[in-house]
Design a protein around this motif. Structure first.
Motif, PDB file in Angstrom:
ATOM      1  N   ALA A 278      -7.419 -21.499 -12.218  1.00 43.82           N
ATOM      2  CA  ALA A 278      -6.310 -21.905 -11.359  1.00 43.82           C
ATOM      3  C   ALA A 278      -6.541 -21.446  -9.919  1.00 43.82           C
ATOM      4  CB  ALA A 278      -4.995 -21.340 -11.892  1.00 43.82           C
ATOM      5  N   ALA A 279      -7.067 -20.235  -9.761  1.00 44.07           N
ATOM      6  CA  ALA A 279      -7.348 -19.727  -8.416  1.00 44.07           C
ATOM      7  C   ALA A 279      -8.419 -20.556  -7.722  1.00 44.07           C
ATOM      8  CB  ALA A 279      -7.770 -18.260  -8.491  1.00 44.07           C
ATOM      9  N   ALA A 280      -9.423 -20.967  -8.486  1.00 46.11           N
ATOM     10  CA  ALA A 280     -10.495 -21.774  -7.899  1.00 46.11           C
ATOM     11  C   ALA A 280      -9.979 -23.145  -7.473  1.00 46.11           C
ATOM     12  CB  ALA A 280     -11.639 -21.918  -8.898  1.00 46.11           C
ATOM     13  N   VAL A 281      -9.103 -23.748  -8.278  1.00 43.91           N
ATOM     14  CA  VAL A 281      -8.506 -25.036  -7.900  1.00 43.91           C
ATOM     15  C   VAL A 281      -7.693 -24.871  -6.612  1.00 43.91           C
ATOM     16  CG1 VAL A 281      -6.819 -26.797  -8.544  1.00 43.91           C
ATOM     17  CG2 VAL A 281      -8.474 -25.977 -10.236  1.00 43.91           C
ATOM     18  N   GLY A 282      -6.923 -23.804  -6.540  1.00 42.95           N
ATOM     19  CA  GLY A 282      -6.139 -23.567  -5.332  1.00 42.95           C
ATOM     20  C   GLY A 282      -7.000 -23.360  -4.107  1.00 42.95           C
ATOM     21  N   ALA A 283      -8.141 -22.716  -4.285  1.00 41.12           N
ATOM     22  CA  ALA A 283      -9.029 -22.466  -3.149  1.00 41.12           C
ATOM     23  C   ALA A 283      -9.679 -23.740  -2.645  1.00 41.12           C
ATOM     24  CB  ALA A 283     -10.108 -21.464  -3.552  1.00 41.12           C
ATOM     25  N   ALA A 284      -9.763 -24.765  -3.501  1.00 45.18           N
ATOM     26  CA  ALA A 284     -10.513 -25.970  -3.168  1.00 45.18           C
ATOM     27  C   ALA A 284      -9.628 -27.106  -2.675  1.00 45.18           C
ATOM     28  CB  ALA A 284     -11.309 -26.421  -4.391  1.00 45.18           C
ATOM     29  N   GLU A 285      -8.510 -26.766  -2.035  1.00 38.33           N
ATOM     30  CA  GLU A 285      -7.667 -27.822  -1.445  1.00 38.33           C
ATOM     31  C   GLU A 285      -8.451 -28.593  -0.397  1.00 38.33           C
ATOM     32  OE1 GLU A 285      -3.283 -28.308   0.690  1.00 38.33           O
ATOM     33  OE2 GLU A 285      -3.944 -26.360  -0.071  1.00 38.33           O
ATOM     34  N   VAL A 322     -15.325 -29.125 -12.612  1.00 37.46           N
ATOM     35  CA  VAL A 322     -15.935 -30.439 -12.403  1.00 37.46           C
ATOM     36  C   VAL A 322     -16.039 -31.178 -13.737  1.00 37.46           C
ATOM     37  CG1 VAL A 322     -18.054 -31.645 -11.724  1.00 37.46           C
ATOM     38  CG2 VAL A 322     -17.190 -29.755 -10.322  1.00 37.46           C
ATOM     39  N   ALA A 323     -16.463 -30.474 -14.796  1.00 34.74           N
ATOM     40  CA  ALA A 323     -16.609 -31.101 -16.113  1.00 34.74           C
ATOM     41  C   ALA A 323     -15.276 -31.596 -16.644  1.00 34.74           C
ATOM     42  CB  ALA A 323     -17.240 -30.108 -17.091  1.00 34.74           C
ATOM     43  N   THR A 324     -14.189 -30.915 -16.299  1.00 30.62           N
ATOM     44  CA  THR A 324     -12.857 -31.326 -16.760  1.00 30.62           C
ATOM     45  C   THR A 324     -12.114 -32.157 -15.725  1.00 30.62           C
ATOM     46  OG1 THR A 324     -11.990 -29.169 -16.025  1.00 30.62           O
ATOM     47  CG2 THR A 324     -12.621 -29.378 -18.350  1.00 30.62           C
ATOM     48  N   GLU A 325     -12.853 -32.604 -14.687  1.00 27.99           N
ATOM     49  CA  GLU A 325     -12.362 -33.552 -13.680  1.00 27.99           C
ATOM     50  C   GLU A 325     -11.193 -33.027 -12.862  1.00 27.99           C
ATOM     51  OE1 GLU A 325     -11.666 -37.191 -15.809  1.00 27.99           O
ATOM     52  OE2 GLU A 325     -13.808 -37.659 -15.924  1.00 27.99           O
ATOM     53  N   ARG A 326     -11.136 -31.704 -12.684  1.00 27.84           N
ATOM     54  CA  ARG A 326     -10.136 -31.138 -11.788  1.00 27.84           C
ATOM     55  C   ARG A 326     -10.694 -30.929 -10.381  1.00 27.84           C
ATOM     56  NH1 ARG A 326      -7.926 -26.357 -15.607  1.00 27.84           N
ATOM     57  NH2 ARG A 326      -9.885 -26.791 -16.733  1.00 27.84           N
ATOM     58  N   LEU A 327     -12.002 -30.837 -10.284  1.00 22.81           N
ATOM     59  CA  LEU A 327     -12.681 -30.754  -8.996  1.00 22.81           C
ATOM     60  C   LEU A 327     -13.798 -31.786  -8.964  1.00 22.81           C
ATOM     61  CD1 LEU A 327     -13.193 -26.905  -8.358  1.00 22.81           C
ATOM     62  CD2 LEU A 327     -11.315 -28.354  -7.562  1.00 22.81           C
ATOM     63  N   VAL A 328     -14.222 -32.129  -7.762  1.00 23.83           N
ATOM     64  CA  VAL A 328     -15.430 -32.928  -7.571  1.00 23.83           C
ATOM     65  C   VAL A 328     -16.397 -32.108  -6.730  1.00 23.83           C
ATOM     66  CG1 VAL A 328     -14.267 -35.151  -7.791  1.00 23.83           C
ATOM     67  CG2 VAL A 328     -14.434 -34.048  -5.541  1.00 23.83           C
ATOM     68  N   ARG A 329     -17.685 -32.389  -6.925  1.00 30.47           N
ATOM     69  CA  ARG A 329     -18.718 -31.667  -6.181  1.00 30.47           C
ATOM     70  C   ARG A 329     -19.543 -32.654  -5.388  1.00 30.47           C
ATOM     71  NH1 ARG A 329     -23.488 -29.575  -9.574  1.00 30.47           N
ATOM     72  NH2 ARG A 329     -24.423 -31.504  -8.797  1.00 30.47           N
ATOM     73  N   VAL A 330     -19.790 -32.304  -4.122  1.00 33.70           N
ATOM     74  CA  VAL A 330     -20.682 -33.096  -3.283  1.00 33.70           C
ATOM     75  C   VAL A 330     -21.721 -32.156  -2.697  1.00 33.70           C
ATOM     76  CG1 VAL A 330     -18.939 -34.821  -2.734  1.00 33.70           C
ATOM     77  CG2 VAL A 330     -19.196 -32.814  -1.260  1.00 33.70           C
ATOM     78  N   GLU A 331     -22.866 -32.713  -2.320  1.00 29.54           N
ATOM     79  CA  GLU A 331     -23.926 -31.917  -1.709  1.00 29.54           C
ATOM     80  C   GLU A 331     -24.286 -32.507  -0.369  1.00 29.54           C
ATOM     81  OE1 GLU A 331     -28.469 -30.262  -2.587  1.00 29.54           O
ATOM     82  OE2 GLU A 331     -27.297 -31.208  -4.192  1.00 29.54           O
ATOM     83  N   ALA A 332     -24.340 -31.653   0.655  1.00 27.51           N
ATOM     84  CA  ALA A 332     -24.742 -32.071   1.990  1.00 27.51           C
ATOM     85  C   ALA A 332     -25.545 -30.947   2.618  1.00 27.51           C
ATOM     86  CB  ALA A 332     -23.516 -32.401   2.838  1.00 27.51           C
ATOM     87  N   ASP A 333     -26.663 -31.291   3.215  1.00 22.86           N
ATOM     88  CA  ASP A 333     -27.530 -30.299   3.872  1.00 22.86           C
ATOM     89  C   ASP A 333     -27.944 -29.197   2.899  1.00 22.86           C
ATOM     90  OD1 ASP A 333     -27.256 -31.681   6.319  1.00 22.86           O
ATOM     91  OD2 ASP A 333     -25.371 -30.616   6.719  1.00 22.86           O
ATOM     92  N   GLY A 334     -28.137 -29.563   1.647  1.00 21.66           N
ATOM     93  CA  GLY A 334     -28.598 -28.594   0.659  1.00 21.66           C
ATOM     94  C   GLY A 334     -27.553 -27.607   0.195  1.00 21.66           C
ATOM     95  N   VAL A 335     -26.270 -27.871   0.479  1.00 20.43           N
ATOM     96  CA  VAL A 335     -25.185 -26.960   0.093  1.00 20.43           C
ATOM     97  C   VAL A 335     -24.179 -27.724  -0.752  1.00 20.43           C
ATOM     98  CG1 VAL A 335     -23.332 -25.452   0.917  1.00 20.43           C
ATOM     99  CG2 VAL A 335     -25.495 -25.586   2.183  1.00 20.43           C
ATOM    100  N   ARG A 337     -20.440 -28.330  -2.170  1.00 18.10           N
ATOM    101  CA  ARG A 337     -19.034 -28.107  -1.822  1.00 18.10           C
ATOM    102  C   ARG A 337     -18.164 -28.727  -2.901  1.00 18.10           C
ATOM    103  NH1 ARG A 337     -21.704 -28.275   3.001  1.00 18.10           N
ATOM    104  NH2 ARG A 337     -21.085 -26.692   4.540  1.00 18.10           N
ATOM    105  N   PHE A 338     -17.060 -28.058  -3.168  1.00 16.25           N
ATOM    106  CA  PHE A 338     -16.161 -28.455  -4.240  1.00 16.25           C
ATOM    107  C   PHE A 338     -14.781 -28.701  -3.639  1.00 16.25           C
ATOM    108  CE2 PHE A 338     -19.516 -25.909  -5.966  1.00 16.25           C
ATOM    109  CZ  PHE A 338     -19.797 -26.443  -7.210  1.00 16.25           C
ATOM    110  N   GLN A 339     -14.111 -29.736  -4.169  1.00 19.21           N
ATOM    111  CA  GLN A 339     -12.778 -30.084  -3.663  1.00 19.21           C
ATOM    112  C   GLN A 339     -11.948 -30.628  -4.815  1.00 19.21           C
ATOM    113  OE1 GLN A 339     -12.734 -32.886  -0.426  1.00 19.21           O
ATOM    114  NE2 GLN A 339     -10.633 -32.394   0.173  1.00 19.21           N
ATOM    115  N   GLN A 340     -10.621 -30.452  -4.686  1.00 24.84           N
ATOM    116  CA  GLN A 340      -9.711 -30.969  -5.709  1.00 24.84           C
ATOM    117  C   GLN A 340      -9.923 -32.461  -5.902  1.00 24.84           C
ATOM    118  OE1 GLN A 340      -5.726 -29.900  -4.578  1.00 24.84           O
ATOM    119  NE2 GLN A 340      -6.147 -27.703  -4.545  1.00 24.84           N
ATOM    120  N   ALA A 341      -9.905 -32.877  -7.163  1.00 22.65           N
ATOM    121  CA  ALA A 341     -10.136 -34.298  -7.490  1.00 22.65           C
ATOM    122  C   ALA A 341      -8.928 -35.144  -7.074  1.00 22.65           C
ATOM    123  CB  ALA A 341     -10.379 -34.424  -8.972  1.00 22.65           C
TER     124      ALA A 341
END
Length: 341
Positions: A278-285, A322-335, A337-341
Motif C-alpha cells: 500500500a505504501a509503494a502504491v501511494g508513493a507512485a502517484e 506490476v504483476a497484479t496490475e496496480r502499477l505500470v513500469r516504464v524504462e527510459a534512459d536505462g532507469v 520508473r513505476f506509476q499507478q495504473a
C-alpha cells in the motif's frame, strides 16, 4: 521455548547441542552477521548415525566449530549419514561442501537451489560486478552509487568456498526418511527462489528453514540476476499453501526460537507486506524509481549491505504490484520508473 541452562544457571554456549524434540538436537551456529547472531542447525538421530539440516557459513571459524562438535559431545561416535540444506543462502549452505567431504556424507537439497549457488560461486567477479552495477542504475542510483553497491555485494561468491559438485535431489513427491520419521518435502519460495521445508505429520514437526520466522521477517527481495521476479507474490502464495498443508506443528526455524502458531505468524508477516504494498502504491502517484520508494517502506537509514537488501525488497514489492496490475513500469534512459495504473 527457551534455551537450557547449565547446572550453575549459565546459558548453554551457542553451539552446544540440546534437544528440542525427541531425537532432534538443535545447534546454534554463530554467523558473522550481527543482526542474526546464529543460524539453527538440527541433528536428527538416525540410530546408526545423524542427519544434519543446515550447517552455517563456510568460513574458518565454522569449520573449526564443526570439527570440535564431531569430535566430542552428543554427535561424536556416530557418523553423519546425510546433510540436508533448506536453501542456497550461505548461512545455511556455506559449510556443506566442506563438511560433506570431511565426513563422506551426501548433500540433499532442491537441485535448482544448488544450481543457483553454483552459478554464484562460478561467476567471474568482474562480470558480476558489471551486471550488478547496471541493475542498480536501473533502480535509479547514480553510476558511482551503483558501482559501490555492486562492490558491497560482490563478496557473496566468496561465501561458497567449497561448493559441492553435485547433490542428491530432494523430491517433494518422495518422503525423506530421517530421525525415525518420514518427512514430506514442501517446496516454497520468496525468501529464496527454491526453498525446502520438511514436515513430519506423524511427529507434528516442521523444519521451516527461513520461510517463516518467529521474530524477524525473512527478506523477500530480488537480486540483480533475477530483477523481474515477483518474490512477494511467490512468498505469500507459498506461506498460505504451507499453512494449509501442515496446520499448527511445532516449528523449528532457521533463526530465532522454536514456536507454535504458524498461521498467526504467517498472517502477521502477510500484513506487513500488505502495508508495504500500500505504501509503494501511494508513493507512485507520480513516476518513481526504486530508490525513491525506499523511504516509504523503510524508516531507518540504509547503507552498505542493508541498502542492498532494502533495494531488492522494494523492487520485489514493485514487481508484485506490476504483476497484479496496480502499477505500470516504464524504462527510459536505462532507469525503471513505476506509476499507478
Amino acid at each position: 521455548m527457551t534455551d537450557p541452562s547449565t547446572a550453575d544457571g549459565a546459558p548453554v554456549p551457542l553451539a552446544m547441542p540440546f534437544a528440542v524434540a525427541d531425537g532432534i538436537l538443535r545447534l546454534k551456529i554463530p554467523v558473522p552477521i550481527k543482526e542474526l547472531e546464529f543460524v539453527n542447525a538440527y541433528a536428527l538421530d538416525d540410530g546408526d548415525g545423524w542427519t544434519l539440516v543446515d550447517v552455517g557459513f563456510g568460513d574458518g571459524p565454522t569449520r573449526a566449530l564443526w570439527t570440535e562438535l564431531l569430535a566430542r559431545g552428543p554427535l561424536a561416535g556416530r557418523p553423519i549419514r546425510r546433510i540436508v540444506v533448506t536453501h542456497y543462502h550461505p548461512d545455511h549452505y556455506g559449510a556443506a561442501g566442506w563438511l560433506s567431504r570431511t565426513v563422506d556424507a551426501p548433500i540433499l537439497m532442491l537441485p535448482e537451489g544448488h544450481a543457483l549457488a553454483a552459478r554464484l560461486a562460478r561467476t567471474d567477479p568482474a562480470e558480476a560486478s558489471e551486471a550488478a552495477a547496471r541493475h542498480y542504475r536501473r533502480c535509479g542510483f547514480t553510476a558511482d552509487e551503483a558501482a559501490e553497491m555492486a562492490h558491497n555485494g560482490r563478496g557473496l561468491s566468496r561465501t561458497y568456498p567449497d561448493l559441492a559438485e553435485s547433490v542428491v535431489p530432494l523430491d517433494p513427491a518422495v518422503p525423506l526418511r530421517a530421525g525415525g520419521s518420514d518427512w514430506t518435502v514442501i517446496e516454497t519460495a520468496g525468501h529464496s527462489p527454491h526453498h525446502a521445508c520438511l514436515w513430519s505429520a506423524e511427529r507434528d514437526l516442521l523444519l521451516v528453514g527461513d520461510q517463516i520466522l518467529p521474530k524477524i521477517s525473512p527478506n523477500v527481495g530480488v537480486a540483480w540476476w533475477s530483477p523481474e521476479l515477483d518474490g512477494v507474490g511467490a512468498f505469500l502464495e507459498a506461506n498460505a499453501r504451507l499453512v494449509a498443508t501442515v496446520g499448527d506443528p511445532l516449528v523449528l526455524p532457521g533463526h530465532n526460537e522454536p514456536f507454535r502458531g504458524l498461521a498467526a505468524r504467517a498472517g502477521e508477516i502477510a500484513g506487513q507486506h500488505e502495508q508495504r504494498l500500500a505504501a509503494a502504491v501511494g508513493a507512485a502517484e507520480a513516476p518513481v524509481r526504486v530508490r525513491d520508494v525506499l523511504p516509504f517502506l523503510f524508516k531507518r537509514p540504509l547503507a552498505g549491505f542493508h541498502l542492498l537488501l532494502a533495494t531488492g525488497e522494494a523492487l520485489s514489492h514493485l514487481n508484485h504490484l506490476v504483476a497484479t496490475e496496480r502499477l505500470v513500469r516504464v524504462e527510459a534512459d536505462g532507469v525503471w520508473r513505476f506509476q499507478q495504473a
